[in-house]
Design a protein around this motif. Structure first.
Motif, PDB file in Angstrom:
ATOM      1  N   VAL A 196       0.841  -1.195   0.000  1.00  0.00           N
ATOM      2  CA  VAL A 196       0.000   0.000   0.000  1.00  0.00           C
ATOM      3  C   VAL A 196       0.878   1.249   0.000  1.00  0.00           C
ATOM      4  CG1 VAL A 196      -1.759   1.312   1.245  1.00  0.00           C
ATOM      5  CG2 VAL A 196      -1.886  -1.188   1.165  1.00  0.00           C
ATOM      6  N   LEU A 197       0.625   2.123  -0.972  1.00  0.00           N
ATOM      7  CA  LEU A 197       1.314   3.391  -1.093  1.00  0.00           C
ATOM      8  C   LEU A 197       0.290   4.523  -1.039  1.00  0.00           C
ATOM      9  CD1 LEU A 197       3.725   2.515  -4.058  1.00  0.00           C
ATOM     10  CD2 LEU A 197       4.248   2.422  -1.616  1.00  0.00           C
ATOM     11  N   ASP A 198       0.770   5.711  -0.700  1.00  0.00           N
ATOM     12  CA  ASP A 198      -0.077   6.904  -0.721  1.00  0.00           C
ATOM     13  C   ASP A 198       0.523   7.913  -1.675  1.00  0.00           C
ATOM     14  OD1 ASP A 198      -1.885   5.994   1.311  1.00  0.00           O
ATOM     15  OD2 ASP A 198      -0.324   6.431   2.787  1.00  0.00           O
ATOM     16  N   ALA A 199      -0.334   8.583  -2.424  1.00  0.00           N
ATOM     17  CA  ALA A 199       0.158   9.563  -3.383  1.00  0.00           C
ATOM     18  C   ALA A 199       0.903  10.705  -2.702  1.00  0.00           C
ATOM     19  CB  ALA A 199      -1.009  10.110  -4.201  1.00  0.00           C
ATOM     20  N   ASP A 200       0.560  11.001  -1.448  1.00  0.00           N
ATOM     21  CA  ASP A 200       1.177  12.135  -0.766  1.00  0.00           C
ATOM     22  C   ASP A 200       2.249  11.722   0.250  1.00  0.00           C
ATOM     23  OD1 ASP A 200      -0.490  10.961   1.089  1.00  0.00           O
ATOM     24  OD2 ASP A 200      -1.500  12.813   1.691  1.00  0.00           O
ATOM     25  N   MET A 201       2.665  10.453   0.247  1.00  0.00           N
ATOM     26  CA  MET A 201       3.659  10.033   1.240  1.00  0.00           C
ATOM     27  C   MET A 201       5.037  10.602   0.908  1.00  0.00           C
ATOM     28  SD  MET A 201       4.507   6.017   0.283  1.00  0.00           S
ATOM     29  CE  MET A 201       3.284   5.525   1.451  1.00  0.00           C
ATOM     30  N   PRO A 202       5.875  10.853   1.926  1.00  0.00           N
ATOM     31  CA  PRO A 202       7.240  11.313   1.669  1.00  0.00           C
ATOM     32  C   PRO A 202       7.981  10.314   0.780  1.00  0.00           C
ATOM     33  CG  PRO A 202       6.681  11.546   3.992  1.00  0.00           C
ATOM     34  CD  PRO A 202       5.563  10.772   3.368  1.00  0.00           C
ATOM     35  N   TYR A 203       8.843  10.839  -0.072  1.00  0.00           N
ATOM     36  CA  TYR A 203       9.510   9.989  -1.057  1.00  0.00           C
ATOM     37  C   TYR A 203      10.380   8.933  -0.398  1.00  0.00           C
ATOM     38  CZ  TYR A 203      11.942   8.733  -5.377  1.00  0.00           C
ATOM     39  OH  TYR A 203      12.457   8.053  -6.455  1.00  0.00           O
ATOM     40  N   HIS A 204      11.009   9.260   0.718  1.00  0.00           N
ATOM     41  CA  HIS A 204      11.869   8.265   1.364  1.00  0.00           C
ATOM     42  C   HIS A 204      11.049   7.107   1.930  1.00  0.00           C
ATOM     43  CE1 HIS A 204      10.733  10.659   4.959  1.00  0.00           C
ATOM     44  NE2 HIS A 204      10.980   9.559   5.645  1.00  0.00           N
ATOM     45  N   VAL A 205       9.801   7.383   2.329  1.00  0.00           N
ATOM     46  CA  VAL A 205       8.923   6.303   2.797  1.00  0.00           C
ATOM     47  C   VAL A 205       8.496   5.438   1.613  1.00  0.00           C
ATOM     48  CG1 VAL A 205       6.755   5.758   3.965  1.00  0.00           C
ATOM     49  CG2 VAL A 205       8.145   7.700   4.731  1.00  0.00           C
ATOM     50  N   PHE A 206       8.160   6.075   0.508  1.00  0.00           N
ATOM     51  CA  PHE A 206       7.837   5.357  -0.732  1.00  0.00           C
ATOM     52  C   PHE A 206       8.949   4.397  -1.117  1.00  0.00           C
ATOM     53  CE2 PHE A 206       8.791   5.642  -5.345  1.00  0.00           C
ATOM     54  CZ  PHE A 206       7.700   4.971  -5.880  1.00  0.00           C
ATOM     55  N   ARG A 207      10.197   4.876  -1.103  1.00  0.00           N
ATOM     56  CA  ARG A 207      11.321   4.033  -1.481  1.00  0.00           C
ATOM     57  C   ARG A 207      11.549   2.917  -0.456  1.00  0.00           C
ATOM     58  NH1 ARG A 207      15.183   5.755  -5.041  1.00  0.00           N
ATOM     59  NH2 ARG A 207      15.947   3.620  -4.687  1.00  0.00           N
ATOM     60  N   ALA A 208      11.352   3.216   0.813  1.00  0.00           N
ATOM     61  CA  ALA A 208      11.539   2.187   1.846  1.00  0.00           C
ATOM     62  C   ALA A 208      10.511   1.078   1.704  1.00  0.00           C
ATOM     63  CB  ALA A 208      11.454   2.820   3.235  1.00  0.00           C
ATOM     64  N   LYS A 209       9.275   1.440   1.399  1.00  0.00           N
ATOM     65  CA  LYS A 209       8.238   0.430   1.217  1.00  0.00           C
ATOM     66  C   LYS A 209       8.542  -0.450   0.015  1.00  0.00           C
ATOM     67  CE  LYS A 209       4.108   1.981   3.528  1.00  0.00           C
ATOM     68  NZ  LYS A 209       2.647   1.962   3.406  1.00  0.00           N
ATOM     69  N   LEU A 210       8.932   0.168  -1.094  1.00  0.00           N
ATOM     70  CA  LEU A 210       9.293  -0.624  -2.270  1.00  0.00           C
ATOM     71  C   LEU A 210      10.507  -1.501  -2.004  1.00  0.00           C
ATOM     72  CD1 LEU A 210       8.913   1.789  -5.326  1.00  0.00           C
ATOM     73  CD2 LEU A 210       7.401  -0.069  -4.641  1.00  0.00           C
ATOM     74  N   GLY A 211      11.387  -1.022  -1.140  1.00  0.00           N
ATOM     75  CA  GLY A 211      12.611  -1.760  -0.838  1.00  0.00           C
ATOM     76  C   GLY A 211      12.427  -2.934   0.099  1.00  0.00           C
ATOM     77  N   GLY A 212      11.213  -3.141   0.613  1.00  0.00           N
ATOM     78  CA  GLY A 212      10.951  -4.327   1.424  1.00  0.00           C
ATOM     79  C   GLY A 212      10.523  -4.061   2.851  1.00  0.00           C
ATOM     80  N   LEU A 213      10.426  -2.792   3.268  1.00  0.00           N
ATOM     81  CA  LEU A 213      10.026  -2.505   4.641  1.00  0.00           C
ATOM     82  C   LEU A 213       8.649  -3.076   4.951  1.00  0.00           C
ATOM     83  CD1 LEU A 213      10.435  -1.086   7.368  1.00  0.00           C
ATOM     84  CD2 LEU A 213       9.468   0.995   6.337  1.00  0.00           C
ATOM     85  N   SER A 214       7.682  -2.828   4.067  1.00  0.00           N
ATOM     86  CA  SER A 214       6.331  -3.350   4.311  1.00  0.00           C
ATOM     87  C   SER A 214       6.299  -4.871   4.267  1.00  0.00           C
ATOM     88  CB  SER A 214       5.344  -2.778   3.288  1.00  0.00           C
ATOM     89  OG  SER A 214       5.164  -1.398   3.474  1.00  0.00           O
ATOM     90  N   ASP A 215       7.095  -5.475   3.374  1.00  0.00           N
ATOM     91  CA  ASP A 215       7.159  -6.939   3.307  1.00  0.00           C
ATOM     92  C   ASP A 215       7.559  -7.510   4.667  1.00  0.00           C
ATOM     93  OD1 ASP A 215       6.780  -6.330   0.643  1.00  0.00           O
ATOM     94  OD2 ASP A 215       8.779  -6.953   0.022  1.00  0.00           O
TER      95      ASP A 215
END
Length: 271
Positions: A234-253
């Motif tokens: 799950v991503l948000d259009a307004d989330m900080p870019y570093h959070v976006f990259r962290a989620k894609l990088g496996g943090l949410s996994d």
């Protein structure tokens, strides 16, 4: 030899992401995210997903599914043109009962059915059928997100199953004039994933079932179990870019590993 190995690893995995509202106020953030996707991934539709699963899809970038839940009008007005400008494809998962709700009643429908709305959102809140049909004609994927945005919690009676799964699928198919193959569960809580509902999804003929339990889908040499369960980040259009990259990088996994296992068990699928 290294190049061959790298190519094989790329071909074996898929990332799926999920957005909800995409307000115009978040456009600059969303543009940065979509630019990253366009540069680093190949975005696929249902046909390419099937070719990936059967091993016939040739590609040089990691694969990506970009999905949008709830049928919000800002997905049509803001997100879809941004996707198209970058050669990306959206998967729009629609609560089948929402597009016909009059504009003046859409906010109350969302409040009544657990669709979270930011205070800044303005009418129209939801897409209508004409807009959904237009997205399909433009090459995007349309899928089902139940009839009324219902979380499948507890003992669900047969009438509810028929309405929220079978009738919802049939309604979207009737408006599109073609088969609907994709379904997204409502809610990310493990108790919203239900074995009776999963069995109904199988009987209804869905090919792809999406969760919000965040994991890379990894294809092995073993036959893929059908329907295919794909976990989304799950991503948000307004989330900080570093959070976006962290989620894609496996943090949410990592954070979802326990509830992902519980959710799969609740569907009767194990691990």
């Amino acid at each position: 030899m290294r190049n061959t190995t790298a190519s094989r690893k790329v071909s074996e995995s898929l990332r799926a992401v999920c957005y909800h509202v995409t307000l115009a106020a978040s456009k600059d953030n969303l543009v940065r995210q979509l630019d990253y996707f366009a540069a680093h991934y190949e975005c696929i539709d249902e046909q390419k997903l099937e070719r990936f699963l059967d091993g016939s899809l040739q590609h040089t970038k990691p694969l990506l599914i970009i999905s949008f839940d709830d049928g919000m009008f800002d997905n049509y007005e803001v997100a879809a043109p941004l996707l198209e400008a970058r050669g990306l494809i959206g998967w729009f998962l629609i609560p089948a009962g929402l597009p016909a709700v009059p504009e003046a009643e859409q906010r109350q429908f969302c409040l009544n059915h657990g669709i979270s709305l930011p205070e800044a959102i303005k009418p129209p809140i939801a897409m209508n059928w004409t807009e959904i049909q237009d997205l399909a004609l433009r090459g995007h994927v349309i899928g089902c997100h139940t009839q009324s945005h219902m979380r499948m919690i507890g003992e669900i009676d047969d009438a509810t199953i028929r309405r929220e799964i079978f009738a919802a699928k049939q309604s979207i198919e009737a408006h599109l004039g073609k088969r609907v193959a994709s379904f997204a569960w409502v809610g990310g809580e493990p108790h919203t994933y239900n074995k009776k509902a999963y069995n109904a999804l199988v009987d209804a003929g869905f090919s792809y079932i999406f969760s919000t339990q965040s994991a890379i889908f990894k294809k092995t040499e073993e036959p893929v179990q059908r329907p295919v369960v794909i976990h989304r980040t799950v991503l948000d259009a307004d989330m900080p870019y570093h959070v976006f990259r962290a989620k894609l990088g496996g943090l949410s996994d990592f954070l979802h590993r326990k509830r992902r296992r519980t959710s799969m068990n609740n569907m009767g699928l194990g691990n």
